[in-house]
Enzyme design. Sequence first.
Site, PDB file in Angstrom:
ATOM      1  N   SER A 577       0.671  -1.094  -0.033  1.00  0.00           N
ATOM      2  CA  SER A 577       0.013   0.064  -0.058  1.00  0.00           C
ATOM      3  C   SER A 577       0.903   1.256   0.059  1.00  0.00           C
ATOM      4  O   SER A 577       2.071   1.236   0.673  1.00  0.00           O
ATOM      5  CB  SER A 577      -0.923  -0.137   1.316  1.00  0.00           C
ATOM      6  OG  SER A 577      -1.763   1.362   1.539  1.00  0.00           O
ATOM      7  N   TYR A 590      -1.753  -0.320  10.410  1.00  0.00           N
ATOM      8  CA  TYR A 590      -1.871  -0.884   9.094  1.00  0.00           C
ATOM      9  C   TYR A 590      -0.686  -0.326   8.267  1.00  0.00           C
ATOM     10  O   TYR A 590      -0.117  -1.028   7.419  1.00  0.00           O
ATOM     11  CB  TYR A 590      -3.178  -0.165   8.325  1.00  0.00           C
ATOM     12  CG  TYR A 590      -3.090  -0.557   6.957  1.00  0.00           C
ATOM     13  CD1 TYR A 590      -3.944  -1.747   6.613  1.00  0.00           C
ATOM     14  CD2 TYR A 590      -3.027   0.490   5.961  1.00  0.00           C
ATOM     15  CE1 TYR A 590      -4.056  -2.101   5.444  1.00  0.00           C
ATOM     16  CE2 TYR A 590      -3.096   0.235   4.714  1.00  0.00           C
ATOM     17  CZ  TYR A 590      -3.781  -1.081   4.318  1.00  0.00           C
ATOM     18  OH  TYR A 590      -3.982  -1.266   3.098  1.00  0.00           O
TER      19      TYR A 590
END
Length: 699
Positions: A577, A590
Site C-alpha cells: 500500500s 496498518y
Amino acid sequence: MSIKTFKHVNYLWNEQKAAELGDDQVALFLYRSNILGADLRITNYGGGNTSCKTIEKDPLTNEEVEVMWIKGSGGDIGTLNRAGIAGLYTERLRNLKKVYKGLHDEDRMVGLFNHCIYDLDSRAPSIDTPLHGLLPFKHIDHLHPDALIAVAAAKDSEKVTKEIWGDTMGWVPWQRPGFDLGLQLEKCLNDNPGIRGIVLGSHGLFTWGDTSYECYMNSLEVIEMASEYITKKIKEKGSVFGGQKVQSLAADIRKEKAAQLMPLLRGLCSSENRMIGHFSDSDVVLEYINSNDLYKLAPMGTSCPDHFLRTKIQPLVLDLGTDEDFSNSEAVLDKLKPAFEKYRQEYATYYNTCKRDNSPAMRDPNPVIIIYPGVGMFSFAKNKQTTRVASEFYINAINVMRGAEAISAYTSLPRQEAFDIEYWLLEEAKLQRMPKEKPLSRKVALVTGAGGGIGKAIADKLAEEGANIVLTDIAEDRLKEAEATYKRDVATYAVCDVTNANSIAQAYKKACLEFGGIDIVVHSAGLAISKPLEAHTEQDWDLLQNVLVKGQFELAKQAVALLKQQGLGGDFISIASKNGLVSGPNNVGYGTAKAAQQHMVRLLAAELGSDDIRVNTVNPDGVIVGSKIWEGDWAEGRAKAYGISVDELPAHYAKRNLLNKIIYPADIADGVFALVGILTKTTGNIINVDGGMANAFVR
C-alpha cells in the site's frame, strides 16, 4: 420410440431435443456428434469425425447438388458447432479419384480438398474428409471407442471382427489416414454390400445410417456388441494384465506422495518448455500400473494414432518404491534424473532411426505420461486442457490394452508407422497454425484473497493472460462463486487462512495436484484497520501483523521451497500500500504492517535472485470501488480522518492524485501483470498504482 438401454455406452438421444431441430439434417448431425463426444468410452477430446450429406442449391448454377458437412480439422465432436464444420461438394470430392496418383500423393490431395468447398465459411477440411466422402451414406460416424480399438489392436483382429459381427461388418487393415484409406473403405463396402460398418485395423470404427438417429443407434449397437464380447473374454480369463504385482497405497497417501513428487517431475519435464501437470489415480489407472504386465505393455506404446499423438510413443515408468521417502527432494531428484535422461536418449534414438529426409526437427524429448506404480499416473503438457486430455487418452489406451489382451494379445503400431504420423508434415503444419501462446501460458499462479475485490481482479487478469489460477481465501462461498466464473481447466480453489502455516501448505498441495506446481504467488489477502493510536488494541495489531506480514513470510517460505524444487524460477508479488511509504493519521497498525511487507520484499529479492526468483511489490492507493476492504469499518475510519462522508471518498482520492483518476481493482491487476509478464528482469521493485501521489514517490 422407447428409451434404449446399454450397459457399456450412454444412450443420450433426447427425442424432444431432436424434434425441436426438425428436418435440419446438419443440426441433427451436430446434435449426434455432441452426444457421442460426451461419452469418453466412445471417443476422446478431438478424436473421431462425423458427417452428414444434404441436398443444397448450387449458388452458381441454382441446381440441386449433394453437399457433405463434416467436422473440420482440429475440432472436437463433443463441442462441435456450425463454425467447426466444413461443407464440400460431394461430387467434386469423389472426382479427386481421377487425379490421385498413389500413396506418395497424399499430402497434395489435402490441398485439393479446398477446391471442393461449397460453404465459404468452412473450417479447413481434415485428413478424414475422403473417408466420409467416398462412402454413399447420408450420416457417418468415425469413432475411436475403447472396445473397438481393442478389437482393432488384437493380433487376430480380422478374425475377431468376423466372430463378433459375422458378415455384417467389414475390416480394413491398418493404413495411415488419407485419400487411399478412403478408397480402401469404398472397396470394402463394394466387396461386402449390406454391411453396417467397417473396423479399421489398429485405428477405429466407421458406422453409418440413413438418418442421424439410425447412425447413432448403429454406432452404439456396434460398440455394445464389442464391449459385451470383451467383458465375456475377461470373465473367462479371470484376471487382466497378468494380475496384481504392486499394492496401491491408501488414497490419502497417494495424493500426498503425488503432491510431493509433482514439482520435481514438473521441473524435469520442463527442461525445454515449461509444462503444466495433471494427476490421476482412478481404479482403471491403478489396475494397469500395479500389474505384472505393465513392463511388457508400456514400452509397446499405444495403437491408435489419436492416442500416441497426445501421449507420446510410450510412457516413463518410475522405479520408485511405494515406501519412498520424499523428505529429501535432492535425493529423490538423484533417482529421477537418470530415468529422465534415459527416456530422452531413447526418444532421440527413435527419432534418428525413423526420420525421413524432410522430417521436421525433433520435438521435446521429455515424457508426457509418467507412471508411478502404487501411486498413480502423471501427465505433463503445455496447458491444463492438453495434459488432462493426454491423461484421458492414455486411459483409453489402457482400456484398449485390457480388451486386446483379453481377446488374444495386444499389438501396437510399428515404430516407423508411429513416427510417420507423429512427424507427418501435415501434422507439423497443423502445429504451426496453432495460435501464439499467451504471455503467462504454462504458468501457475496462486492468489490469496481471491474471493473478491483486488485479489479476484488479479486472478482474472492472470487467467486472461494464459495462467492457471489457484484461488485462495478464508471464505469458501466466495471462492466457489469466483471459480465458477472461469472456463474448465483454468482455475481451482483452496480455502486458506494465511495466518496458519498448515493451511498454506494445503493450498500449495492443491496447486501441485491440480497443475503440477507453482510459478507466481500474489499475496493480496488483507484487511485494514483505521484507528487513532489510543483506540488501537493489541488484538488489532496482532491481526494486521499476522495476515499481512506473517502471512507473507509463510507464503514466501513455502513457495520458495517449491520453486527451488522445480528449478524454473518464479515470481512473488506483495500487494502492499501507499500507506507503507507515506505517514497518515489514524494508521499506525496498518501502515507499519504495509511497510514491513515492502521491506520483506527487498530482503527476499536480495536473497533469491540467484535462484531466478523475483520478488516485487505493487502499492495500491484509494481503491474504493470494488474493493472488499472498503466494505467495512475502514471506509468509515478514513472518511472520518479526512472529515468527509463515505460517499465522497472515491472523488476525494481521485482529486488528490496527480492524474485525478479513480483507481480500480483492475488497475492493480495490470500492475501485477506488468511485473510477471512484461518486466521479467525486475526484482526488489515497487510499482505504485495510485494515480500519482508525489509523497509516495519511491525515489
